[in-house]
Design an enzyme around this catalytic site. Structure first.
Site, mmCIF file in Angstrom:
data_model
loop_
_atom_site.group_PDB
_atom_site.id
_atom_site.type_symbol
_atom_site.label_atom_id
_atom_site.label_comp_id
_atom_site.label_asym_id
_atom_site.label_seq_id
_atom_site.Cartn_x
_atom_site.Cartn_y
_atom_site.Cartn_z
ATOM 1 N N LEU A 96 -3.957 -84.856 21.583
ATOM 2 C CA LEU A 96 -2.749 -84.293 22.162
ATOM 3 C C LEU A 96 -2.637 -84.664 23.637
ATOM 4 O O LEU A 96 -3.584 -84.503 24.398
ATOM 5 C CB LEU A 96 -2.760 -82.761 22.031
ATOM 6 C CG LEU A 96 -1.631 -82.016 22.735
ATOM 7 C CD1 LEU A 96 -0.271 -82.397 22.170
ATOM 8 C CD2 LEU A 96 -1.856 -80.516 22.656
ATOM 9 N N HIS A 97 -1.482 -85.207 24.011
ATOM 10 C CA HIS A 97 -1.221 -85.500 25.418
ATOM 11 C C HIS A 97 0.261 -85.351 25.712
ATOM 12 O O HIS A 97 1.106 -85.724 24.919
ATOM 13 C CB HIS A 97 -1.733 -86.882 25.831
ATOM 14 C CG HIS A 97 -1.243 -88.030 25.018
ATOM 15 N ND1 HIS A 97 -1.697 -88.291 23.733
ATOM 16 C CD2 HIS A 97 -0.349 -88.995 25.298
ATOM 17 C CE1 HIS A 97 -1.106 -89.382 23.270
ATOM 18 N NE2 HIS A 97 -0.277 -89.826 24.204
ATOM 19 N N LEU A 98 0.527 -84.740 26.851
ATOM 20 C CA LEU A 98 1.889 -84.519 27.319
ATOM 21 C C LEU A 98 2.137 -85.486 28.472
ATOM 22 O O LEU A 98 1.320 -85.590 29.388
ATOM 23 C CB LEU A 98 2.044 -83.074 27.795
ATOM 24 C CG LEU A 98 3.400 -82.663 28.351
ATOM 25 C CD1 LEU A 98 3.776 -81.279 27.842
ATOM 26 C CD2 LEU A 98 3.389 -82.677 29.863
#
Length: 143
Positions: A96-98
């Site tokens: 997960l990466h924003l």
């Protein structure tokens, strides 16, 4: 996970220009930024998609994303930001990466085509320092 590049960054075994780190989250400059100052925010815990993010990390994850949005404006002179999370499709690293991408009017970003740029020698470290300074002046206790 031993083969996850973002887990390597979190563990400190893979080089990155870290702009924020706390017990739960790490933010660092994207190696292939859409625009210079493009930051990725990841949980230290290996989860692949947003729906796997533990409930206890939801608020800190979003609060840190908000701080990063303010930092690209205050530290880099951006007029705003583009924020995105890919879930599985178009997710180049399965962690997960924003994305927080600095934006200015007329910067040429259109739709979902993300052209990439490169940093000149030493430039990435300078951008990271500017963002760290902006984050240091925007303490969570101030909000």
């Amino acid at each position: 996970m031993s083969d996850c590049v973002f887990c390597g960054i979190v563990a400190g075994t893979t080089e990155a220009d870290v702009v924020h780190a706390d017990d739960a989250l790490v933010a660092f400059l994207d190696q292939r930024p859409v625009f210079k100052g493009h930051v990725l925010l990841v949980p230290r815990t290996h989860v692949v998609t947003l729906d796997e993010l533990p409930a206890g990390l939801r608020d800190p994850f979003l609060a840190t994303a908000q701080r990063l949005c303010r930092a690209v404006v205050a530290g880099l002179g951006a007029q705003g930001s583009f924020v995105a999370v890919n879930n599985t499709v178009s997710q180049s690293v399965p962690h997960l990466h924003l994305h927080v991408v600095p934006r200015t009017r007329g910067d040429g970003l259109r739709g979902f085509f993300w052209p990439r740029t490169k940093y000149a020698a030493g430039e990435r470290a300078a951008y990271a320092e500017r963002l760290r300074a902006a984050l240091a002046s925007d303490r969570p206790s101030d909000r």
